[in-house]
Design a protein around this motif. Sequence first.
Motif, PDB file in Angstrom:
ATOM      1  N   SER A 183       0.929  -1.216   0.091  1.00  8.76           N
ATOM      2  CA  SER A 183      -0.037  -0.107   0.030  1.00  8.76           C
ATOM      3  C   SER A 183       0.888   1.230   0.060  1.00  8.76           C
ATOM      4  N   LYS A 184       0.344   2.300   0.128  1.00 12.63           N
ATOM      5  CA  LYS A 184       1.042   3.644  -0.057  1.00 12.63           C
ATOM      6  C   LYS A 184       1.931   3.793   1.172  1.00 12.63           C
ATOM      7  N   PRO A 185       3.055   4.352   1.150  1.00 13.73           N
ATOM      8  CA  PRO A 185       3.634   5.283   0.112  1.00 13.73           C
ATOM      9  C   PRO A 185       4.258   4.604  -1.263  1.00 13.73           C
ATOM     10  N   ALA A 186       4.269   2.853  -1.337  1.00 14.33           N
ATOM     11  CA  ALA A 186       4.414   2.345  -2.503  1.00 14.33           C
ATOM     12  C   ALA A 186       3.260   2.742  -3.811  1.00 14.33           C
ATOM     13  N   PRO A 187       3.849   2.565  -5.069  1.00 13.08           N
ATOM     14  CA  PRO A 187       2.865   3.107  -5.926  1.00 13.08           C
ATOM     15  C   PRO A 187       1.937   2.172  -6.475  1.00 13.08           C
ATOM     16  N   ASP A 188       1.831   1.014  -5.884  1.00  8.55           N
ATOM     17  CA  ASP A 188       1.142  -0.243  -6.724  1.00  8.55           C
ATOM     18  C   ASP A 188      -0.440   0.347  -6.816  1.00  8.55           C
ATOM     19  N   VAL A 189      -1.035   0.777  -5.853  1.00  5.36           N
ATOM     20  CA  VAL A 189      -2.560   1.047  -6.197  1.00  5.36           C
ATOM     21  C   VAL A 189      -2.679   2.108  -7.595  1.00  5.36           C
ATOM     22  N   TYR A 190      -1.649   3.079  -7.693  1.00  2.76           N
ATOM     23  CA  TYR A 190      -1.904   4.009  -8.801  1.00  2.76           C
ATOM     24  C   TYR A 190      -1.363   3.382 -10.225  1.00  2.76           C
ATOM     25  N   LEU A 191      -0.492   2.509 -10.113  1.00  2.00           N
ATOM     26  CA  LEU A 191       0.059   1.531 -11.018  1.00  2.00           C
ATOM     27  C   LEU A 191      -1.012   0.755 -11.758  1.00  2.00           C
ATOM     28  N   ALA A 192      -1.897   0.044 -10.636  1.00  2.00           N
ATOM     29  CA  ALA A 192      -3.080  -0.714 -10.978  1.00  2.00           C
ATOM     30  C   ALA A 192      -4.167   0.273 -11.707  1.00  2.00           C
ATOM     31  N   ALA A 193      -4.312   1.231 -11.074  1.00  2.00           N
ATOM     32  CA  ALA A 193      -5.298   2.243 -11.901  1.00  2.00           C
ATOM     33  C   ALA A 193      -4.970   2.573 -13.045  1.00  2.00           C
ATOM     34  N   ALA A 194      -3.858   3.144 -13.287  1.00  2.00           N
ATOM     35  CA  ALA A 194      -3.216   3.287 -14.607  1.00  2.00           C
ATOM     36  C   ALA A 194      -3.461   1.997 -15.664  1.00  2.00           C
ATOM     37  N   ARG A 195      -2.867   0.843 -15.318  1.00  2.00           N
ATOM     38  CA  ARG A 195      -3.196  -0.319 -16.043  1.00  2.00           C
ATOM     39  C   ARG A 195      -4.682  -0.431 -16.488  1.00  2.00           C
ATOM     40  N   ALA A 196      -5.540  -0.479 -15.474  1.00  2.00           N
ATOM     41  CA  ALA A 196      -7.051  -0.473 -15.912  1.00  2.00           C
ATOM     42  C   ALA A 196      -7.437   0.276 -16.721  1.00  2.00           C
ATOM     43  N   LEU A 197      -7.232   1.686 -16.616  1.00  2.00           N
ATOM     44  CA  LEU A 197      -7.530   2.673 -17.784  1.00  2.00           C
ATOM     45  C   LEU A 197      -6.777   2.729 -18.807  1.00  2.00           C
ATOM     46  N   GLY A 198      -5.680   1.828 -18.958  1.00  2.00           N
ATOM     47  CA  GLY A 198      -4.944   1.675 -20.231  1.00  2.00           C
ATOM     48  C   GLY A 198      -4.139   2.700 -20.536  1.00  2.00           C
ATOM     49  N   ILE A 199      -3.505   3.340 -19.474  1.00  3.01           N
ATOM     50  CA  ILE A 199      -2.711   4.664 -19.845  1.00  3.01           C
ATOM     51  C   ILE A 199      -1.416   4.573 -19.382  1.00  3.01           C
ATOM     52  N   ASP A 200      -0.367   5.161 -19.576  1.00  2.13           N
ATOM     53  CA  ASP A 200       0.789   5.305 -19.017  1.00  2.13           C
ATOM     54  C   ASP A 200       0.588   6.093 -17.730  1.00  2.13           C
TER      55      ASP A 200
END
Length: 251
Positions: free
Chosen positions: A173-190
């Motif tokens: 979890s935060k402060p690691a970036p995992d949750v934002y990386l997962a959200a970006a993958r789901a939205l199909g964006i860099d």
Amino acid sequence: MNSPVTPAAGSSAASVRAAETPSDRLGSPVLPYTAVLFDCDGVLVDSESITQSVLRDMLEELGWSLTREECIRLFVGKALKDEWEVILRHTGVRIDDAWLAAFRERRNAALRTDLTSVPGIESALEAVRAAYGDRIAVGTGADRGKCELQLGLTGLDRYFSGRVFSGMEMPRSKPAPDVYLAAARALGIDPAGAAVIEDSAAGVRAGAAAGARVLGFSRGDVASTPAAELLAAGASEVFADMRELPALLGA
């Protein structure tokens, strides 16, 4: 500001479409970001003081008295289950699943009674959704149940249908970036093309570690992380009023 992500050579037509925003398709000015990722607590909903009050009461029951400011500094933006060592050090008690379940039950009861949305967030979300369409998501460090409860109580769930991501469901979890990386993958964006909206130092570090540009939100009150701390953690800029957000996002 970051430029919109340009598809790499050899990208499929589908991947090109995934990087487009509503403004691209309509011929309007190109938006500065490919997506907007929101923290929940303290950004969408005014929950931090409620949660921290319950936590302070339960820590005091274990023998550890904290001021409101100390509690915020130690725990805001972090997964409580990951903070067992600091609690053990000050109380001699190793919190377990039963203690965490009791905390969540008391916290949720308080939220149902007292929770409100952050002032100005609904009009900000209307403008951001009009510009970015479905390319907005929530990336919270809290458990999914809490986040979805809060969004439902305030009516903000209508902006994020199917696009809520919990750090509690990630390897870290935060402060690691995992949750934002997962959200970006789901939205199909860099993620490097995204904007992250955060109000805690741990959250800012998570967004920055994901490669996104982080906009820090600090109202300057006792429940807010000071602007200087957000900037030191990696925020590109800090704003104090949600009415400012659409312009910062080109919306």
